[in-house]
Scaffold this motif. Structure first.
Motif, PDB file in Angstrom:
ATOM      1  N   ARG A 121      -1.429   5.962  -6.867  1.00 57.28           N
ATOM      2  CA  ARG A 121      -2.757   6.438  -6.476  1.00 57.28           C
ATOM      3  C   ARG A 121      -2.827   7.953  -6.540  1.00 57.28           C
ATOM      4  O   ARG A 121      -3.829   8.526  -6.983  1.00 57.28           O
ATOM      5  CB  ARG A 121      -3.107   5.947  -5.071  1.00 57.28           C
ATOM      6  CG  ARG A 121      -3.371   4.469  -4.988  1.00 57.28           C
ATOM      7  CD  ARG A 121      -3.956   4.060  -3.653  1.00 57.28           C
ATOM      8  NE  ARG A 121      -3.233   4.575  -2.509  1.00 57.28           N
ATOM      9  CZ  ARG A 121      -2.185   3.987  -1.948  1.00 57.28           C
ATOM     10  NH1 ARG A 121      -1.760   2.832  -2.420  1.00 57.28           N
ATOM     11  NH2 ARG A 121      -1.594   4.523  -0.915  1.00 57.28           N
ATOM     12  N   ALA A 122      -1.768   8.640  -6.122  1.00 58.52           N
ATOM     13  CA  ALA A 122      -1.747  10.100  -6.180  1.00 58.52           C
ATOM     14  C   ALA A 122      -1.800  10.581  -7.627  1.00 58.52           C
ATOM     15  O   ALA A 122      -2.516  11.541  -7.946  1.00 58.52           O
ATOM     16  CB  ALA A 122      -0.497  10.631  -5.481  1.00 58.52           C
ATOM     17  N   TRP A 144       0.845  -1.198   0.000  1.00 65.39           N
ATOM     18  CA  TRP A 144       0.000   0.000   0.000  1.00 65.39           C
ATOM     19  C   TRP A 144       0.883   1.252   0.000  1.00 65.39           C
ATOM     20  O   TRP A 144       0.610   2.207  -0.742  1.00 65.39           O
ATOM     21  CB  TRP A 144      -0.920  -0.017   1.217  1.00 65.39           C
ATOM     22  CG  TRP A 144      -1.869   1.113   1.268  1.00 65.39           C
ATOM     23  CD1 TRP A 144      -3.021   1.279   0.556  1.00 65.39           C
ATOM     24  CD2 TRP A 144      -1.743   2.282   2.076  1.00 65.39           C
ATOM     25  NE1 TRP A 144      -3.624   2.466   0.876  1.00 65.39           N
ATOM     26  CE2 TRP A 144      -2.854   3.102   1.814  1.00 65.39           C
ATOM     27  CE3 TRP A 144      -0.799   2.705   3.008  1.00 65.39           C
ATOM     28  CZ2 TRP A 144      -3.036   4.317   2.446  1.00 65.39           C
ATOM     29  CZ3 TRP A 144      -0.993   3.920   3.633  1.00 65.39           C
ATOM     30  CH2 TRP A 144      -2.105   4.708   3.346  1.00 65.39           C
ATOM     31  N   LEU A 145       1.927   1.268   0.802  1.00 69.04           N
ATOM     32  CA  LEU A 145       2.837   2.414   0.828  1.00 69.04           C
ATOM     33  C   LEU A 145       3.605   2.547  -0.490  1.00 69.04           C
ATOM     34  O   LEU A 145       3.833   3.651  -0.969  1.00 69.04           O
ATOM     35  CB  LEU A 145       3.830   2.282   1.990  1.00 69.04           C
ATOM     36  CG  LEU A 145       3.230   2.430   3.383  1.00 69.04           C
ATOM     37  CD1 LEU A 145       4.273   2.101   4.438  1.00 69.04           C
ATOM     38  CD2 LEU A 145       2.663   3.819   3.603  1.00 69.04           C
ATOM     39  N   ARG A 146       4.005   1.421  -1.075  1.00 70.37           N
ATOM     40  CA  ARG A 146       4.755   1.455  -2.329  1.00 70.37           C
ATOM     41  C   ARG A 146       3.919   2.021  -3.467  1.00 70.37           C
ATOM     42  O   ARG A 146       4.435   2.705  -4.349  1.00 70.37           O
ATOM     43  CB  ARG A 146       5.217   0.045  -2.680  1.00 70.37           C
ATOM     44  CG  ARG A 146       6.173  -0.014  -3.854  1.00 70.37           C
ATOM     45  CD  ARG A 146       6.460  -1.434  -4.268  1.00 70.37           C
ATOM     46  NE  ARG A 146       5.308  -2.097  -4.838  1.00 70.37           N
ATOM     47  CZ  ARG A 146       4.903  -1.949  -6.108  1.00 70.37           C
ATOM     48  NH1 ARG A 146       5.552  -1.160  -6.922  1.00 70.37           N
ATOM     49  NH2 ARG A 146       3.844  -2.584  -6.545  1.00 70.37           N
ATOM     50  N   GLU A 147       2.628   1.752  -3.462  1.00 68.07           N
ATOM     51  CA  GLU A 147       1.763   2.191  -4.554  1.00 68.07           C
ATOM     52  C   GLU A 147       1.185   3.594  -4.340  1.00 68.07           C
ATOM     53  O   GLU A 147       0.339   4.026  -5.114  1.00 68.07           O
ATOM     54  CB  GLU A 147       0.619   1.198  -4.736  1.00 68.07           C
ATOM     55  CG  GLU A 147       1.097  -0.134  -5.260  1.00 68.07           C
ATOM     56  CD  GLU A 147      -0.021  -1.141  -5.362  1.00 68.07           C
ATOM     57  OE1 GLU A 147      -1.109  -0.880  -4.813  1.00 68.07           O
ATOM     58  OE2 GLU A 147       0.191  -2.176  -5.999  1.00 68.07           O
ATOM     59  N   TYR A 148       1.620   4.302  -3.322  1.00 71.27           N
ATOM     60  CA  TYR A 148       1.076   5.633  -3.037  1.00 71.27           C
ATOM     61  C   TYR A 148       1.214   6.570  -4.226  1.00 71.27           C
ATOM     62  O   TYR A 148       0.277   7.284  -4.586  1.00 71.27           O
ATOM     63  CB  TYR A 148       1.759   6.239  -1.812  1.00 71.27           C
ATOM     64  CG  TYR A 148       1.373   7.677  -1.599  1.00 71.27           C
ATOM     65  CD1 TYR A 148       0.149   7.993  -1.049  1.00 71.27           C
ATOM     66  CD2 TYR A 148       2.216   8.710  -1.989  1.00 71.27           C
ATOM     67  CE1 TYR A 148      -0.232   9.307  -0.869  1.00 71.27           C
ATOM     68  CE2 TYR A 148       1.838  10.027  -1.825  1.00 71.27           C
ATOM     69  CZ  TYR A 148       0.625  10.323  -1.266  1.00 71.27           C
ATOM     70  OH  TYR A 148       0.241  11.620  -1.098  1.00 71.27           O
ATOM     71  N   ARG A 149       2.370   6.583  -4.855  1.00 70.34           N
ATOM     72  CA  ARG A 149       2.587   7.531  -5.956  1.00 70.34           C
ATOM     73  C   ARG A 149       1.663   7.244  -7.136  1.00 70.34           C
ATOM     74  O   ARG A 149       1.234   8.168  -7.830  1.00 70.34           O
ATOM     75  CB  ARG A 149       4.045   7.554  -6.383  1.00 70.34           C
ATOM     76  CG  ARG A 149       4.534   6.290  -7.004  1.00 70.34           C
ATOM     77  CD  ARG A 149       5.975   6.462  -7.529  1.00 70.34           C
ATOM     78  NE  ARG A 149       6.422   5.219  -8.092  1.00 70.34           N
ATOM     79  CZ  ARG A 149       7.322   4.428  -7.544  1.00 70.34           C
ATOM     80  NH1 ARG A 149       7.880   4.762  -6.409  1.00 70.34           N
ATOM     81  NH2 ARG A 149       7.670   3.316  -8.132  1.00 70.34           N
TER      82      ARG A 149
END
Length: 121
Positions: free
Chosen positions: A77-78, A70-75
């Motif tokens: 999603r943003a 989830w943290l890795r895919e933040y960019r």
């Protein structure tokens, strides 16, 4: 398709039951090694069945993996949110331009000798 799903989950449940029955013995878990526990005066130990330790380890590993992903895919999603806002802004602008065009067409049609055709660029 549902029957395959039920068979799969039935096999998973059967494997977990067999794992639990085979590993019913209690093990002692310590938070700190013996020398550090004596140094700090805090043992932090508990006894749990081995199958519970195994299942908790698997669950903790899955949780850490999910959070990491989830943290890795933040960019991504943003970036998707930014693109969606831009799409919505452009759609509003298109709707506004279409409304302006329709209003001008009606005015031109009402004028003497006016035509409903609109010159496009």
């Amino acid at each position: 398709m549902k029957s395959i799903r039920y068979i799969f989950w039935g096999l998973v449940a059967l494997c977990l039951i067999v794992l639990g029955l085979a590993n019913r013995g209690f093990v002692t878990l310590r938070l700190l090694p013996e020398p550090l526990a004596r140094l700090f005066g805090f043992t932090g130990e508990t006894s749990l069945p081995l199958y519970l330790v195994i299942l908790l380890g698997v669950a903790l590993g899955l949780l850490i993996g999910f959070v990491w992903e989830w943290l890795r895919e933040y960019r991504f999603r943003a970036d998707a949110r930014m693109r969606q806002r831009e799409i919505e802004r452009l759609e509003r602008e298109i709707d506004r331009l279409r409304a302006d065009r329709v209003e001008r067409d009606e005015v031109v049609a009402l004028a003497p000798g006016g035509s409903t055709a609109v010159a496009t660029r």
